[in-house]
Write an enzyme that holds these catalytic residues in place. Structure first.
Site, short mmCIF file in Angstrom:
data_model
loop_
_atom_site.label_atom_id
_atom_site.label_comp_id
_atom_site.label_asym_id
_atom_site.label_seq_id
_atom_site.Cartn_x
_atom_site.Cartn_y
_atom_site.Cartn_z
CB THR A 95 -0.96 0.05 1.29
OG1 THR A 95 -1.81 -1.44 1.14
CG2 THR A 95 -1.74 1.47 1.27
CG ASP A 149 -2.78 -7.83 2.96
OD1 ASP A 149 -3.07 -7.09 4.03
OD2 ASP A 149 -3.17 -7.62 1.87
CB THR A 159 -1.04 -22.56 20.75
OG1 THR A 159 -2.34 -22.27 21.22
CG2 THR A 159 -0.17 -21.31 21.03
CD GLN A 160 -6.96 -23.48 16.77
OE1 GLN A 160 -8.06 -22.98 17.19
NE2 GLN A 160 -7.03 -24.72 16.21
CB CYS A 161 -3.77 -19.35 22.43
SG CYS A 161 -4.86 -20.62 22.98
N1 ASP Z 1 -2.59 -5.55 0.25
C1 ASP Z 1 -1.87 -4.70 0.95
C2 ASP Z 1 -0.48 -5.43 0.62
O1 ASP Z 1 -0.08 -6.21 1.50
C3 ASP Z 1 -1.94 -4.12 2.04
C4 ASP Z 1 -1.06 -3.11 2.55
O2 ASP Z 1 0.18 -2.94 2.03
O3 ASP Z 1 -1.31 -2.61 3.74
O4 ASP Z 1 0.28 -5.18 -0.20
#
Ligand code: ASP
Length: 335
Positions: free
Chosen positions: A14, A90, A271-273
């Site tokens: 982003t 991400d 763990t999922q925790c």
């Molecule tokens: N979808 C974007 C990415 O991971 C989200 C971000 O950068 O905040 O490239």
């Protein structure tokens, strides 16, 4: 003191995106935009920026991208004092984890950052994140892969994206922050990794070598068998309940896991925790996993467990060697 020099590598995300008819996409020529916006001398280290050949939305990341990013850093290693990797949020924690295992014993800071709002948009968090990351990448006491976001420096292989839309998008639930920014930046030196022998490895990754399976009520042995039936799968991260428990009343499920382990698939248990660690002996349901040969993953995050398995397998270790190496903390990923 000589002005320190930091290289910024734009991998996508982003931070460098522009709006399109279908939403944000990585823009071309972002490096030039960055150069114009952050001229040298404004209290920043000397820095330069290079772009990956194809900046991506990091939702498109594959393990091969880890190798490509590491290669860009390693080929310039001696020329710079520190590195900032601009990356999508991400999968930033996945890449931070992978880089930590590829750049074992790093002697320079490698700081990942990005933004929730593109640099070119109003109210962007990119300037603060980038400026903080640049300052930290110029600090010679930091010898590890870390992630700077929302005013905190986190160990890369302990970090997780925990908020979809807040500026403080990351946390490291099992590890205190390495640094915190207010008017000044406080680095917690006692929490940093000590110097270690350099052991870089940039292996070629098999895209599907590691799979992830979340234990859930009613999970069928059949579904697990189908997942593990893919001969490409050589490692499995099992996300279990609590301190590492899975349904031991399901003999078939345990048989399927045991059979995969017997033919050389390395199965690790996390763990999922959100916080805490796996202790497979606490309950009969966890002990059953240990009995069929599942390796306890301590307090590893999903991202770190996945990346660690990928890197160990790609380095060409046998199943027995992978199991042994997985059980050791290699670069602060568990404690
Ligand atoms: N979808 C974007 C990415 O991971 C989200 C971000 O950068 O905040 O490239």
């Amino acid at each position: 003191m000589m002005q320190r020099r930091v290289l910024v590598l734009y991998a996508g995300g982003t931070v460098g995106m522009a709006p399109s008819d279908e939403g944000y996409r990585p823009m071309t020529g972002f490096a030039e935009v960055l150069r114009r916006q952050f001229a040298a001398g404004a209290g920043l280290p000397d820095w330069a920026v290079v772009e990956m050949a194809e900046p991506i939305d990091s939702a498109n990341l594959r393990p091969a991208h880890w190798q490509a990013i590491a290669a860009e850093l390693v080929k310039r290693w001696e020329a710079w004092d520190g590195f900032v990797v601009l990356h999508g949020t991400d999968t930033m924690a996945w890449t931070a984890s992978a880089l930590s295992f590829m750049l074992l014993g790093t002697d320079k800071p490698v700081i990942l950052t990005g933004a929730q709002i593109p640099l070119a948009q109003a109210r962007s968090d990119a300037p603060a994140n980038l400026q903080g990351a640049l300052a930290l990448a110029a600090d010679p006491r930091i010898r590890e892969v870390a992630l700077y976001f929302g005013g905190r420096l986190l160990r890369g292989n302990r970090s997780r994206k925990v908020h979809a839309d807040r500026f403080a998008a990351f946390d490291s639930p099992n590890c205190a922050p390495l640094a915190e920014a207010g008017i000044g930046i406080t680095v917690h030196h006692d929490r940093l990794l000590p110097p270690a022998a350099r052991d870089f490895a940039l292996p070629a990754f098999e895209r599907a070598a590691v799979a992830v399976l979340t234990i859930h009520p009613g999970l069928s042995a059949h579904a697990v068998e189908a997942l593990l039936g893919d001969p490409a799968v050589r490692g499995l991260v099992l996300c279990s309940y609590g301190v590492g428990n899975a349904p031991d009343a399901d003999g078939e499920l345990l048989t399927v896991l045991g059979a995969a382990i017997a033919r050389g698939v390395v199965v690790v248990n996390i763990t999922q925790c959100v916080t805490g660690r796996v202790a497979q002996g606490s309950y009969a349901t966890g002990a059953a996993l240990a009995r069929v040969g599942v390796v306890a993953g301590g307090d590893l995050t999903l991202e770190a467990a996945f990346a660690k398995l990928h890197v160990l397998i790609a380095r060409g270790l046998t199943a027995a060697e992978t199991r042994a190496a997985f059980g050791r903390a290699l670069c602060g990923e568990s404690g």
